[in-house]
Scaffold this active site. Sequence first.
Site, PDB file in Angstrom:
ATOM      1  N   SER A 293       0.855  -1.184   0.000  1.00 25.06           N
ATOM      2  CA  SER A 293       0.000   0.000   0.000  1.00 25.06           C
ATOM      3  C   SER A 293       0.891   1.235   0.000  1.00 25.06           C
ATOM      4  O   SER A 293       1.697   1.401  -0.902  1.00 25.06           O
ATOM      5  CB  SER A 293      -0.953  -0.024   1.196  1.00 25.06           C
ATOM      6  OG  SER A 293      -1.850   1.060   1.152  1.00 25.06           O
TER       7      SER A 293
ATOM      8  N   HIS B  72      -2.705  -1.156  -3.284  1.00 23.54           N
ATOM      9  CA  HIS B  72      -3.834  -0.250  -3.112  1.00 23.54           C
ATOM     10  C   HIS B  72      -3.672   0.922  -4.071  1.00 23.54           C
ATOM     11  O   HIS B  72      -2.963   1.882  -3.791  1.00 23.54           O
ATOM     12  CB  HIS B  72      -3.894   0.270  -1.670  1.00 23.54           C
ATOM     13  CG  HIS B  72      -4.267  -0.773  -0.677  1.00 23.54           C
ATOM     14  ND1 HIS B  72      -4.043  -0.627   0.675  1.00 23.54           N
ATOM     15  CD2 HIS B  72      -4.852  -1.986  -0.826  1.00 23.54           C
ATOM     16  CE1 HIS B  72      -4.483  -1.706   1.314  1.00 23.54           C
ATOM     17  NE2 HIS B  72      -4.969  -2.538   0.421  1.00 23.54           N
TER      18      HIS B  72
ATOM     19  N   ASP C 171      -4.599  -4.314   6.292  1.00 22.55           N
ATOM     20  CA  ASP C 171      -4.908  -5.194   5.168  1.00 22.55           C
ATOM     21  C   ASP C 171      -3.725  -6.104   4.866  1.00 22.55           C
ATOM     22  O   ASP C 171      -2.582  -5.660   4.790  1.00 22.55           O
ATOM     23  CB  ASP C 171      -5.257  -4.357   3.929  1.00 22.55           C
ATOM     24  CG  ASP C 171      -5.835  -5.208   2.807  1.00 22.55           C
ATOM     25  OD1 ASP C 171      -6.376  -6.294   3.093  1.00 22.55           O
ATOM     26  OD2 ASP C 171      -5.742  -4.776   1.642  1.00 22.55           O
TER      27      ASP C 171
END
Length: 336
Positions: free
Chosen positions: A159, A186, A279
């Site tokens: 991310s 992401h 995540d």
Amino acid sequence: MKIAIVNDMPMAIEALRRALAFEPAHQIIWVASNGADAVQRCVEQTPDLILMDLIMPVMDGVEATRRIMAETPCAIVIVTVDHEQNMRRVFEAMGHGALDVVDTPAIGGPNPKEAAAPLLRKILNIDWLIGQRVGLERVAATPRAAPSRRDRLVAIGSSAGGPAALEILLKALPVSFPAAIVLVQHVDQVFAAGMADWLSSASGLPVRLAREGETPQPGVVLLAGTNHHIRLLKDGTLAYTAEPVNEVYRPSIDVFFESVTRYWSGEAIGVLLTGMGRDGAQGLKAMRERGFLTIAQDQASSAVYGMPKAAAAIDAAVEIRPLPAIAPRLIEVFTQ
């Protein structure tokens, strides 16, 4: 949420003000006209979130992001009027820790609230990440068949800070690397194709968007390329899916890692890189519990030590390694 705007264009600043006004909980605490001013303002009053332009006088958004993340870290979203012309700068900023990218809202049209919606959705997602309220409903794993040396997979999640980390990792792998590689970063689908092209050019490995129904194969790196989750199916092919709908970030790293746990019949390694939030942590743990090697990036080499930290906290990683040591470990495991 306390928000700062860094932009030298009065029209863009006004557009952002109007967009944010649709959500009363958002408070603009200051506006800076260049990156250098923003760096200083962050020292004086660090916001929850910065909406950062890329092209500005004195100091651009890339350098400002680097300085802020090093000195007074906070969530940063790049807001740009022309992402296609600035694609390289976008991913440089994300490499320094910017969380996401969004086009400047065009609020002069007939439906300004609709124009503001993409920005407001990203801010809502980041608010969840800051609060670390991201969770995953665990699913039962399907017992996997005995590993086949012909079926090898590296599943990588990243991310904030991910683009630069992925460049370093992929650049250290040989073109002849004998495992399939699937990346879940992401990034909004608007920017996904540009990221694949940028990674391909920067790393020297062929990188492209994953296609519905294809099977991961050695020789090409696949990047999740839509705002839906990507999953591995029982037949070994990839599919995009809107479910589960409650996942804050799309594509979700957890969703992909869980699908690898359930359906990959060969050898696999899970790698969780830099990023904010949680995540990937539960998915990495699921991979470890199924006997796969799992690796998390260490704190010192992470632009944002959130996701790897969450993985370490629940003992999801078999190994915790600095970024430069991850590719050599992958080579060691899959070239024995």
